[in-house]
Design a protein around this motif. Structure first.
Motif, PDB file in Angstrom:
ATOM      1  N   ALA A 187       1.054  -1.234  -0.055  1.00 55.41           N
ATOM      2  CA  ALA A 187      -0.064  -0.109  -0.049  1.00 55.41           C
ATOM      3  C   ALA A 187       0.959   1.109  -0.007  1.00 55.41           C
ATOM      4  CB  ALA A 187      -1.037  -0.145   1.206  1.00 55.41           C
ATOM      5  N   GLY A 188       1.963   1.101   0.726  1.00 58.99           N
ATOM      6  CA  GLY A 188       2.773   2.378   0.746  1.00 58.99           C
ATOM      7  C   GLY A 188       3.665   2.493  -0.522  1.00 58.99           C
ATOM      8  N   ALA A 189       3.549   1.646  -1.487  1.00 59.82           N
ATOM      9  CA  ALA A 189       4.250   1.826  -2.775  1.00 59.82           C
ATOM     10  C   ALA A 189       3.058   2.059  -4.030  1.00 59.82           C
ATOM     11  CB  ALA A 189       4.733   0.404  -3.369  1.00 59.82           C
ATOM     12  N   GLY A 190       1.873   2.454  -3.207  1.00 62.42           N
ATOM     13  CA  GLY A 190       0.720   2.921  -4.032  1.00 62.42           C
ATOM     14  C   GLY A 190       0.001   1.767  -4.900  1.00 62.42           C
ATOM     15  N   LYS A 191       0.000   0.454  -4.444  1.00 56.94           N
ATOM     16  CA  LYS A 191      -0.318  -0.596  -5.176  1.00 56.94           C
ATOM     17  C   LYS A 191      -2.011  -0.830  -4.510  1.00 56.94           C
ATOM     18  CE  LYS A 191       3.215  -0.726  -7.511  1.00 56.94           C
ATOM     19  NZ  LYS A 191       2.928  -0.183  -8.855  1.00 56.94           N
ATOM     20  N   ARG A 192      -2.859  -1.389  -5.117  1.00 59.43           N
ATOM     21  CA  ARG A 192      -4.186  -1.689  -4.884  1.00 59.43           C
ATOM     22  C   ARG A 192      -4.083  -3.048  -4.152  1.00 59.43           C
ATOM     23  NH1 ARG A 192      -6.857  -0.586 -10.283  1.00 59.43           N
ATOM     24  NH2 ARG A 192      -5.083  -2.014 -10.877  1.00 59.43           N
ATOM     25  N   VAL A 193      -4.247  -3.021  -2.959  1.00 64.07           N
ATOM     26  CA  VAL A 193      -3.983  -4.379  -2.168  1.00 64.07           C
ATOM     27  C   VAL A 193      -5.235  -4.689  -1.392  1.00 64.07           C
ATOM     28  CG1 VAL A 193      -2.533  -3.250  -0.445  1.00 64.07           C
ATOM     29  CG2 VAL A 193      -2.354  -5.446  -0.726  1.00 64.07           C
TER      30      VAL A 193
ATOM     31  N   ALA B  73       8.564  -6.448  -2.064  1.00 66.27           N
ATOM     32  CA  ALA B  73       9.477  -5.644  -2.932  1.00 66.27           C
ATOM     33  C   ALA B  73       9.358  -6.318  -4.378  1.00 66.27           C
ATOM     34  CB  ALA B  73      10.803  -5.631  -2.244  1.00 66.27           C
ATOM     35  N   LEU B  74       9.469  -7.587  -4.256  1.00 67.36           N
ATOM     36  CA  LEU B  74       9.428  -8.445  -5.591  1.00 67.36           C
ATOM     37  C   LEU B  74       8.181  -8.124  -6.350  1.00 67.36           C
ATOM     38  CD1 LEU B  74      10.793 -10.293  -7.616  1.00 67.36           C
ATOM     39  CD2 LEU B  74       9.928 -12.199  -6.247  1.00 67.36           C
ATOM     40  N   ILE B  75       6.892  -8.258  -5.712  1.00 70.17           N
ATOM     41  CA  ILE B  75       5.781  -7.624  -6.341  1.00 70.17           C
ATOM     42  C   ILE B  75       5.731  -6.437  -6.945  1.00 70.17           C
ATOM     43  CG2 ILE B  75       3.240  -7.661  -5.850  1.00 70.17           C
ATOM     44  CD1 ILE B  75       3.522  -9.655  -3.926  1.00 70.17           C
TER      45      ILE B  75
ATOM     46  N   ALA C 226       5.881  -3.407 -11.864  1.00 72.01           N
ATOM     47  CA  ALA C 226       6.398  -2.361 -12.664  1.00 72.01           C
ATOM     48  C   ALA C 226       6.692  -2.935 -14.074  1.00 72.01           C
ATOM     49  CB  ALA C 226       7.477  -1.865 -12.144  1.00 72.01           C
ATOM     50  N   GLU C 227       7.344  -4.052 -14.081  1.00 72.11           N
ATOM     51  CA  GLU C 227       7.659  -4.727 -15.162  1.00 72.11           C
ATOM     52  C   GLU C 227       6.502  -5.153 -16.230  1.00 72.11           C
ATOM     53  OE1 GLU C 227      10.206  -7.960 -14.250  1.00 72.11           O
ATOM     54  OE2 GLU C 227      11.992  -6.840 -13.631  1.00 72.11           O
TER      55      GLU C 227
END
Length: 436
Positions: free
Chosen positions: A23-29, A416-418, A423-424
């Motif tokens: 969530a801190g990386a801006g992902k919808r989780v 981190a891997l997700i 991103a890729e």
């Protein structure tokens, strides 16, 4: 249900920490927990005004969990206990040789044993634990420690630091690193029990935008070599392409069709769970006022007064904890309970008359696996190689960390891997749209 980038299954420490990072990386989780409260084995029960963790819990101040909480800005109230205490040998309590004066006065050791223990304690912190990649803890100890009584004392330190009683299979490197952390940084007991940690992790994840659903059970991770969705109880399917299963290897295998043909099956088959018998007591007073800490030398037991530095009751009573570290294989819950009660009899005669609440957990899962001899993958996870978009985390998915630190570190590795994989995938989609 709205679309999500990632579904996290399991509301224990690994899942909660991963949800915070995602969530801190801006992902919808979305985090799914089948129980009605979060925390897993970090949950806390309240009985007669006492807060009982599910067995003895301590935060290692030099560990990954403590570092994550600090990074997240999650402050905890509580304290760090002194290391002075007692050693139990042949049903007698001796002053623990925790400093040079007590070491010289100790009746547990011969003069040569005192010198060797002093040498070991001085050199432990200098050991390059990363170089010990294939030796068991017993192999290391039998080679490096000559005096049998000093070896007994060292094995007791190992049990207490790792919560595991398996020196023949434990890898020496991770176990010694944990002993180093214990001696150099100490531990921290949290006010209110570990439920406070789980609750604050949940609150932060929600503030960052994560959806947290308790009482929601995952039935199957749909895949065809790639994750295609998540089947939930009640027949609903969550469309999601990335799933982090923060669960035991056995639980993940139950959710994944054909898991036995993947790394999941290998991780499950090679796991060596650590189990303990735990007795928590709430006392009106401590019968022997100066006995706050004791470590078993010839028996795999440990005693600590958590209330010495942490607030674990609402009415001024005292919470103490006892544990018997069980080896691999069967055990007798009644015999274990008697041993823990006999330990209390030795340390605190008359404790039964002071007891206002108790909790006995005869087969508490400490961890679902730990670094050991014979494990094919020394660093399991976070990706499941055979199923794109599936990741695993938990105290068993250790890359050398132990206990709650393994849960925290594995959750952060997976997150981190997700983030990297998402991103890729996003870059690939943009390139496809350009050349379409």
């Amino acid at each position: 249900m709205k679309p999500f980038d990632v579904a996290v299954i399991g509301g224990g420490l690994a899942g909660l920490i991963a949800a915070n990072d995602l969530a801190g990386a801006g992902k919808r989780v979305v985090l799914l927990e089948k129980g009605n409260r979060l925390g897993g084995r970090a949950a806390t029960n309240e009985k007669n005004g006492a807060f009982f963790n599910l067995g003895g819990h301590a935060i290692y101040k030099l560990g990954e969990l403590h570092a994550a909480l600090q990074e997240f800005g999650i402050g905890l109230e509580g304290g760090s206990p002194p290391t002075s205490g007692f050693a139990i040998w042949k049903n007698k309590a001796y002053t623990l040789p925790g400093d040079p004066i007590k070491l010289l006065a100790s009746k547990l050791l011969s003069w040569s044993g005192k010198m060797e223990l002093g040498r070991i304690m001085l050199t432990l912190g200098k050991i390059d634990t990363a170089s010990l990649t294939s030796r068991s803890l017993r192999e290391w100890a039998e080679k490096e420690i000559r005096d049998p009584m000093v070896r007994h004392f060292f094995y007791a330190l190992g049990r207490t630091g790792t919560y595991t009683h398996d020196p023949d299979h434990q890898l020496a490197g991770p176990a010694l690193k944990q002993i180093q952390r214990s001696l150099q940084g100490g531990v921290f007991y949290a006010d209110g029990g570990w439920q406070t940690i789980a609750d604050r992790l949940r609150e932060r994840a929600v503030r960052l935008g994560a959806a947290v659903l308790s009482g929601t059970k995952a039935e199957e991770i749909k895949h065809d070599g790639c994750v295609r969705g998540l089947a939930l109880g009640g027949g609903e399917t969550l469309q999601v392409g990335h799933v982090l299963a923060a669960m035991s290897p056995a639980d993940i295998c139950r959710l994944v069709r054909g898991a036995e043909h993947t790394a999941l099956g290998r991780w499950h088959d090679e796991a060596r769970p650590a189990v303990a018998a735990c007795l928590d007591l709430c006392l009106k007073r401590l019968p022997s006022a100066n006995r706050h800490f004791a470590i078993g030398i010839d028996q795999p037991v440990f005693f600590t007064n958590h209330s010495r530095v942490a607030k674990l009751t609402s009415n001024g009573t005292i919470v103490v904890h006892l544990i018997k570290y069980n080896g691999i294989g069967g055990t007798d819950p009644k015999a274990d309970e008697r041993l823990l009660e006999q330990t209390m009899d030795l340390l605190h005669p008359g404790w039964r008359e002071e007891t206002v609440a108790r909790q006995y957990l005869p087969n508490m899962a400490v961890v679902h696996d730990y670094p050991h001899i014979g494990r094919t993958d020394r660093t399991p996870g976070p990706a499941v190689p055979e199923i794109r978009g599936l990741y695993a985390a938990g105290d068993w998915a250790s890359h050398g960390e132990l206990l709650a630190d393994a849960a925290a570190a594995s959750g952060r590795r997976a997150a981190a891997l997700i983030v990297k994989d998402l991103a890729e995938a996003g870059r690939s989609e943009r390139l496809e749209s350009v050349f379409a």
